[in-house]
Scaffold this active site. Structure first.
Site, short mmCIF file in Angstrom:
data_model
loop_
_atom_site.label_atom_id
_atom_site.label_comp_id
_atom_site.label_asym_id
_atom_site.label_seq_id
_atom_site.Cartn_x
_atom_site.Cartn_y
_atom_site.Cartn_z
N ASP A 200 0.89 -1.18 0.16
CA ASP A 200 0.06 -0.08 0.00
C ASP A 200 1.00 1.17 -0.11
O ASP A 200 1.50 1.67 0.94
CB ASP A 200 -1.01 -0.10 1.28
N GLU A 226 -1.33 -1.16 -3.98
CA GLU A 226 -2.64 -0.40 -3.61
C GLU A 226 -2.22 1.07 -3.83
O GLU A 226 -1.26 1.55 -3.24
CB GLU A 226 -2.74 -0.76 -2.35
N GLU A 252 -10.27 3.64 -2.28
CA GLU A 252 -10.84 4.29 -0.94
C GLU A 252 -11.27 5.55 -0.65
O GLU A 252 -11.62 6.12 0.02
CB GLU A 252 -9.48 3.83 0.25
N HIS A 302 -12.19 -1.66 1.47
CA HIS A 302 -11.18 -0.95 2.45
C HIS A 302 -11.78 -0.89 4.00
O HIS A 302 -13.23 -0.38 3.96
CB HIS A 302 -11.16 0.47 1.91
CA CA Z 1 -4.74 2.04 1.62
#
Ligand code: CA
Length: 388
Positions: A200, A226, A252, A302
Site C-alpha cells: 500500500d 494499492e 478508498e 477498504h
Molecule cells: Ca490503503
C-alpha cells in the site's frame, strides 16, 4: 417511527508509539461514531471515516447540517433520507467530508432497520453468500527510523502477523522507490510458501516511480499494489494496470456512484476497494458494488476504524455475490489492522474477538448474527474516550 436525535461521538487516545504511512506520521487514534435515536427507543450506530480534526469537523456536518434535515423522518426510509441529504448537500460537496458524514448516518439507519426487523444487516441485503470471511492482517507501518531498521522490523512483523494466523498481509511503502523495493523484498521473503502479501503506497508515487516499484513487485509475486498514484491520476492508473502483472487496487478515496462510475470506466483497477464509511454508507455501497460487478471488477472492501466499521464490513462481505462464481470462486477478504487499536478491541459490549478467531479458525472470521450490525458499543467506554 421517527428519528428524534442524531449525535456524533468522536473518540481519541494517544497511541503507545507513533505510526506512519507515506503521507504522515500520527500519534493519536480517533474514531467517529454516529448514534441515531428514535421515538420507539431503538438506537442505531454508524461510523464515519476520517481521523483527528477531520472527524471533529465531520461531527459538525452530522449534527449541524444533516440532523436538521432528517429529524422527524422515518428511519426506515433510508433511500429517501439518503437522497434528501445528498441533494441538499450536492452544491457544497459531492465527495469528501459531506459524504463521510452521510455515511455514518446511513450505517446507523441500517442498524435501526435490522433491529426493527429482528434481522442482521446481511439478511436485509439479500442473505449471506458465506458465513465466514478470510481476514488479511495489515501492519508494517512507517516510523522515524533508517531504511535498515525498517527492513529488520518488517521482517519481524511479517513473521508475527503470519504467526497470528493470517494467510495474507499488507505493508506500507513511502520511503522512496529504491528503499521501498528493499522493504517489499523483505516481506516477500517472509511470506514465501506461507501466504501472500500486498503493498500500500497511499498514492505517494509518480507514474514512473510506481512502474519502478511495480516491476519489482511483479518479480516478487505481490498480490496487489494499492493506491500507487494519486486518485485523481486516472491516466497513471490505466497505464500501470496495462503495464504491470501485479493487480492494481484502489478506490478508498472515491465517493458515490458517479465517482465510482468514472474510475471503473477508466479501466485502471484490477481490484476495487470501496470504503463504506466514506463513500455514502451501505445504501450507496450497494450501488457501487453493483457498478463494480457490472464492470467485472472484484471488490475487497477498504476497512478502517473501530469495531463498528469492522462489523459493518463483515455484513457487506457476507452479502457480496461471488464474481464470477464457480466451484472454487474468487473470495473477498476482510481488511484487518494489526496495530494498536483500542476502538477495535474494547469498544463493544461483546468483542468480535477477530484475532482469536483468526488464530483458531485458519485465518477466517465469522459474520455477526444478531439484529442490525449485531454489535453494541459500551457507553462507559465511549464516555472514557470521548473527545467531543
Ligand atoms: Ca490503503
Amino acid at each position: 417511527m421517527k428519528i428524534t436525535r442524531m449525535q456524533s461521538h468522536v473518540l481519541q487516545y494517544d497511541l503507545p508509539e507513533e505510526l506512519g504511512y507515506s503521507q504522515q506520521y500520527y500519534a493519536r487514534r480517533t474514531a467517529h461514531l454516529v448514534e441515531v435515536s428514535t421515538d420507539e427507543g431503538i438506537t442505531g450506530w454508524g461510523e464515519c471515516f476520517g481521523p483527528g480534526p477531520i472527524a471533529v469537523a465531520n461531527k459538525g456536518i452530522v449534527e449541524g447540517v444533516i440532523a436538521p434535515m432528517v429529524i422527524g423522518m422515518n428511519p426506515m426510509d433510508r433511500d429517501v433520507i439518503w437522497h434528501k441529504v445528498y441533494n441538499l448537500m450536492r452544491d457544497h460537496g459531492q465527495k469528501g467530508m459531506p459524504m463521510q458524514a452521510l455515511s455514518g448516518v446511513d450505517v446507523a439507519l441500517w442498524d435501526i432497520a435490522g433491529k426493527v426487523m429482528g434481522q442482521p444487516i446481511h439478511n436485509l441485503l439479500g442473505g449471506a453468500h458465506r458465513s465466514k470471511v478470510p481476514a488479511y492482517g495489515y501492519g508494517m507501518m512507517l516510523k522515524r527510523e533508517s531504511v535498515q531498521d525498517h527492513v529488520a522490523r518488517f521482517e519481524d512483523e511479517v513473521a508475527a502477523i503470519l504467526d497470528m494466523g493470517f494467510k495474507a498481509t499488507k505493508m506500507k511503502t513511502g520511503l522512496g522507490p529504491e528503499a521501498d523495493v528493499q522493504l517489499c523484498a523483505a516481506v516477500a521473503r517472509g511470506v514465501e510458501g506461507k501466504g501472500r502479501f500486498m503493498v500500500d503506497a497511499n498514492h505517494c508515487y509518480t507514474t514512473s516511480d510506481a512502474f519502478y516499484v511495480g516491476r519489482a513487485l511483479d518479480e516478487m509475486g505481490a498480490y496487489w499494489f494499492e493506491e500507487p498514484v494519486a486518485p485523481e491520476d486516472r491516466d497513471g492508473y490505466r497505464e500501470l494496470r496495462a503495464g504491470l502483472k501485479t493487480n492494481i487496487s484502489g478506490g478508498e478515496a472515491e465517493f458515490g456512484r458517479w465517482g465510482w462510475r468514472d474510475i471503473l470506466e477508466n479501466r485502471g483497477l484490477d481490484i476495487a476497494q470501496p470504503e463504506v464509511c466514506a463513500l455514502g454508507g451501505i445504501t450507496e455501497y450497494q450501488r457501487v458494488l453493483a457498478l463494480c460487478h457490472a464492470h467485472f471488477t472484484p471488490v475487497v472492501n477498504h476497512v478502517w476504524g473501530s469495531a463498528i466499521a469492522v462489523a459493518t464490513n463483515l455484513h457487506l462481505l457476507a452479502a457480496m455475490p461471488p464474481l464470477p462464481g464457480g466451484l472454487f470462486p474468487w473470495e473477498p477478504m476482510l481488511e484487518f489492522d494489526t496495530t494498536h487499536n483500542s476502538f477495535r478491541d474494547e469498544l463493544l459490549q461483546d468483542s468480535l474477538n477477530i484475532q482469536a478467531q483468526v488464530s483458531q479458525n485458519g485465518g477466517y472470521v465469522s459474520v455477526p448474527k444478531g439484529p442490525g450490525l449485531g454489535v453494541e458499543p459500551d457507553r462507559e467506554f465511549i464516555q472514557k474516550y470521548v473527545l467531543t
